[in-house]
Scaffold this motif. Structure first.
Motif, PDB file in Angstrom:
ATOM      1  N   LEU A 295      -3.181  -8.643  12.060  1.00  0.00           N
ATOM      2  CA  LEU A 295      -2.630  -7.372  11.076  1.00  0.00           C
ATOM      3  C   LEU A 295      -3.066  -7.729   9.671  1.00  0.00           C
ATOM      4  O   LEU A 295      -2.454  -8.869   9.180  1.00  0.00           O
ATOM      5  N   ILE A 296      -4.175  -6.935   8.927  1.00  0.00           N
ATOM      6  CA  ILE A 296      -4.274  -7.403   7.651  1.00  0.00           C
ATOM      7  C   ILE A 296      -4.137  -6.296   6.646  1.00  0.00           C
ATOM      8  O   ILE A 296      -5.087  -5.422   6.559  1.00  0.00           O
ATOM      9  N   PRO A 297      -2.991  -6.047   6.319  1.00  0.00           N
ATOM     10  CA  PRO A 297      -2.731  -4.886   5.218  1.00  0.00           C
ATOM     11  C   PRO A 297      -2.909  -5.228   3.965  1.00  0.00           C
ATOM     12  O   PRO A 297      -2.354  -6.440   3.305  1.00  0.00           O
ATOM     13  N   ILE A 298      -3.733  -4.633   3.125  1.00  0.00           N
ATOM     14  CA  ILE A 298      -4.299  -4.949   1.971  1.00  0.00           C
ATOM     15  C   ILE A 298      -3.844  -4.131   0.812  1.00  0.00           C
ATOM     16  O   ILE A 298      -4.032  -2.726   1.029  1.00  0.00           O
ATOM     17  N   ALA A 299      -3.253  -4.447  -0.385  1.00  0.00           N
ATOM     18  CA  ALA A 299      -2.908  -3.304  -1.406  1.00  0.00           C
ATOM     19  C   ALA A 299      -1.903  -2.261  -0.915  1.00  0.00           C
ATOM     20  O   ALA A 299      -2.165  -1.101  -1.288  1.00  0.00           O
ATOM     21  N   THR A 300      -1.045  -2.686  -0.153  1.00  0.00           N
ATOM     22  CA  THR A 300      -0.274  -1.718   0.425  1.00  0.00           C
ATOM     23  C   THR A 300       1.149  -2.438   1.019  1.00  0.00           C
ATOM     24  O   THR A 300       1.502  -3.422   0.463  1.00  0.00           O
ATOM     25  N   ASP A 301       1.771  -1.677   1.612  1.00  0.00           N
ATOM     26  CA  ASP A 301       3.151  -2.519   2.386  1.00  0.00           C
ATOM     27  C   ASP A 301       3.630  -1.538   3.448  1.00  0.00           C
ATOM     28  O   ASP A 301       3.142  -0.267   3.611  1.00  0.00           O
ATOM     29  N   TRP A 302       4.788  -1.684   4.084  1.00  0.00           N
ATOM     30  CA  TRP A 302       5.320  -1.288   5.382  1.00  0.00           C
ATOM     31  C   TRP A 302       6.012   0.130   4.934  1.00  0.00           C
ATOM     32  O   TRP A 302       6.463   0.860   5.796  1.00  0.00           O
ATOM     33  N   LYS A 303       6.324   0.335   3.720  1.00  0.00           N
ATOM     34  CA  LYS A 303       7.002   1.508   3.260  1.00  0.00           C
ATOM     35  C   LYS A 303       6.592   1.946   1.797  1.00  0.00           C
ATOM     36  O   LYS A 303       6.014   1.221   0.906  1.00  0.00           O
ATOM     37  N   SER A 304       6.759   3.145   1.500  1.00  0.00           N
ATOM     38  CA  SER A 304       6.417   3.652   0.297  1.00  0.00           C
ATOM     39  C   SER A 304       7.762   3.684  -0.640  1.00  0.00           C
ATOM     40  O   SER A 304       8.780   4.118  -0.337  1.00  0.00           O
ATOM     41  N   THR A 305       7.465   2.954  -1.821  1.00  0.00           N
ATOM     42  CA  THR A 305       8.771   2.792  -2.532  1.00  0.00           C
ATOM     43  C   THR A 305       9.039   4.265  -3.404  1.00  0.00           C
ATOM     44  O   THR A 305       8.086   5.180  -3.467  1.00  0.00           O
ATOM     45  N   ASP A 306      10.046   4.188  -4.152  1.00  0.00           N
ATOM     46  CA  ASP A 306      10.457   5.158  -4.845  1.00  0.00           C
ATOM     47  C   ASP A 306       9.483   5.522  -6.044  1.00  0.00           C
ATOM     48  O   ASP A 306       9.200   6.553  -6.173  1.00  0.00           O
ATOM     49  N   TRP A 307       8.881   4.507  -6.507  1.00  0.00           N
ATOM     50  CA  TRP A 307       7.818   4.733  -7.552  1.00  0.00           C
ATOM     51  C   TRP A 307       6.555   5.449  -6.838  1.00  0.00           C
ATOM     52  O   TRP A 307       5.999   6.289  -7.666  1.00  0.00           O
ATOM     53  N   LEU A 308       6.109   4.930  -5.739  1.00  0.00           N
ATOM     54  CA  LEU A 308       5.095   5.361  -5.081  1.00  0.00           C
ATOM     55  C   LEU A 308       5.527   6.889  -4.656  1.00  0.00           C
ATOM     56  O   LEU A 308       4.608   7.998  -4.990  1.00  0.00           O
ATOM     57  N   ILE A 309       6.377   7.521  -4.176  1.00  0.00           N
ATOM     58  CA  ILE A 309       6.894   8.841  -3.786  1.00  0.00           C
ATOM     59  C   ILE A 309       6.924   9.450  -5.029  1.00  0.00           C
ATOM     60  O   ILE A 309       6.449  10.702  -5.122  1.00  0.00           O
ATOM     61  N   ALA A 310       7.401   9.037  -6.029  1.00  0.00           N
ATOM     62  CA  ALA A 310       7.446   9.846  -7.378  1.00  0.00           C
ATOM     63  C   ALA A 310       5.767  10.287  -7.556  1.00  0.00           C
ATOM     64  O   ALA A 310       5.656  11.143  -8.135  1.00  0.00           O
ATOM     65  N   ASN A 311       5.123   9.266  -7.717  1.00  0.00           N
ATOM     66  CA  ASN A 311       3.754   9.571  -7.867  1.00  0.00           C
ATOM     67  C   ASN A 311       3.249  10.566  -6.935  1.00  0.00           C
ATOM     68  O   ASN A 311       2.134  11.304  -7.364  1.00  0.00           O
ATOM     69  N   CYS A 312       3.332  10.459  -5.696  1.00  0.00           N
ATOM     70  CA  CYS A 312       2.785  11.210  -4.720  1.00  0.00           C
ATOM     71  C   CYS A 312       3.400  12.519  -4.975  1.00  0.00           C
ATOM     72  O   CYS A 312       2.753  13.705  -4.901  1.00  0.00           O
ATOM     73  N   PHE A 313       4.644  12.653  -5.413  1.00  0.00           N
ATOM     74  CA  PHE A 313       5.315  14.131  -5.717  1.00  0.00           C
ATOM     75  C   PHE A 313       4.702  14.837  -6.950  1.00  0.00           C
ATOM     76  O   PHE A 313       4.177  16.038  -6.708  1.00  0.00           O
ATOM     77  N   LEU A 314       4.159  13.867  -8.004  1.00  0.00           N
ATOM     78  CA  LEU A 314       3.558  14.194  -9.077  1.00  0.00           C
ATOM     79  C   LEU A 314       2.051  15.007  -8.906  1.00  0.00           C
ATOM     80  O   LEU A 314       1.776  16.120  -9.109  1.00  0.00           O
TER      81      LEU A 314
END
Length: 320
Positions: free
Chosen positions: A146-165
């Protein structure tokens, strides 16, 4: 290689949120040796990507192809399109129906239809890597690597905030794709990257800064080739990555994944920060032996997984 994708029809699919779809089209491309004659690598595309991984218009052909790091002489490459990504004729209007886990479930269905029992590797960057995590969590024995690149197993609050915008822009702007892309480019790159590239220079002809001209160009370019419904859906998937949702905990789920996990972070990533990657690695390492963490050193931020292919090549050599 510029052939049209092949389509599988998935029937009677109910999403996590309870939305029922009688049929969903799942399209894919295959590259390299014929299916079942070589080890299979599943490649998951990122937000504006698609199944055209290799070839003239291949978005990852610096990494994957004949005599490349992931050599199409040795490996069969399978790449699905996220249904609704706009590459085939499937359009999903109700983007809130879907989560990253739903797409992982659809990909697993596709793998079953193709009669694949074991993958050699699942690799993906950004949201594609998040979907890779979700696949491994749903089917812990499905892949060796399993090779996850530039990612993570969860969206952080920071990422969710940017997706919200992003969602606000996509729903409210007069030029939704262009404006959302301009904002997104600020998250994909870094202040250092912009300084190195533009250094406050101006475009005298247009009487604007070169950074402004560049951002406008990226906005217009995406507007020409990307559908609004696709952008909304992919943004929603980015926001909903979380292998622990409605389950015991990240550790309980991740510890069951049998694959060797190769986490690759980018030291300047503003979206999926390297500290989150390290935390994931440290947590996992205590309970699982076959997990590694490696880092791309770049000023270019999140997009470095598409730019720093020589580093990526070195980091992945051991696996391929």
């Amino acid at each position: 290689m510029e052939n049209k994708p092949t389509t599988i029809t998935i029937q009677n699919f109910t999403t996590e949120s309870g939305a029922f779809y009688a049929t969903i089209n799942l399209s894919y491309h295959l590259f390299g040796p014929a299916l079942h004659t070589a080890p299979i690598v599943l490649v998951n595309h990122a937000l504006t990507g698609n199944s055209q991984v290799v070839g003239l218009k291949g978005w990852w052909n610096v990494l994957i192809g004949e005599n490349r790091t992931i050599d199409t002489n040795k490996y069969t490459i399978l790449a699905f399109n996220v249904p609704g990504n706009g590459f085939d004729d499937t359009i999903i209007e109700n983007y809130l129906d879907f989560t990253a886990r739903d797409v992982a479930r659809l990909f697993i269905e596709g793998i079953k239809v193709l009669q694949i029992t074991q993958l050699f590797a699942i690799i993906g960057g950004s949201v594609g890597g998040g979907i890779a995590w979700e696949i491994a969590a749903l089917a812990p024995q499905i892949t060796k690597h399993l090779i996850p690149i530039a990612t993570d197993w969860k969206s952080t609050d920071w990422l969710i905030a940017n997706c919200f915008l992003q969602e606000q822009i996509l729903n409210n702007s007069a030029k939704p794709i262009e404006d959302a892309r301009i904002h997104a480019m600020l998250c994909y790159r870094t202040p250092e990257s912009f300084k190195a590239k533009f250094d406050r220079t101006s475009n005298d002809e247009l009487a604007i800064f070169n950074i402004e001209s560049w951002l406008n160009h990226h906005g217009k370019k995406l507007q020409k080739r990307f559908q609004l419904s696709a952008y909304k859906l992919m943004n929603q998937l980015l926001k909903t990555i979380d292998i622990s949702r409605n389950r015991e905990s990240f550790l309980t789920v991740a510890a069951q994944i049998e694959a060797d996990i190769h986490i690759i972070g980018i030291n300047s990533d503003l979206f999926f920060t390297v500290n989150e990657n390290k935390e994931t690695y440290e947590t996992l390492k205590k309970h699982k032996e076959n997990v590694t963490f490696q880092e791309i050193d770049s000023i270019h931020g999140h997009d470095a997984f598409l730019i720093e292919y020589k580093q990526l090549d070195n980091l992945l050599k051991g696996v391929f």
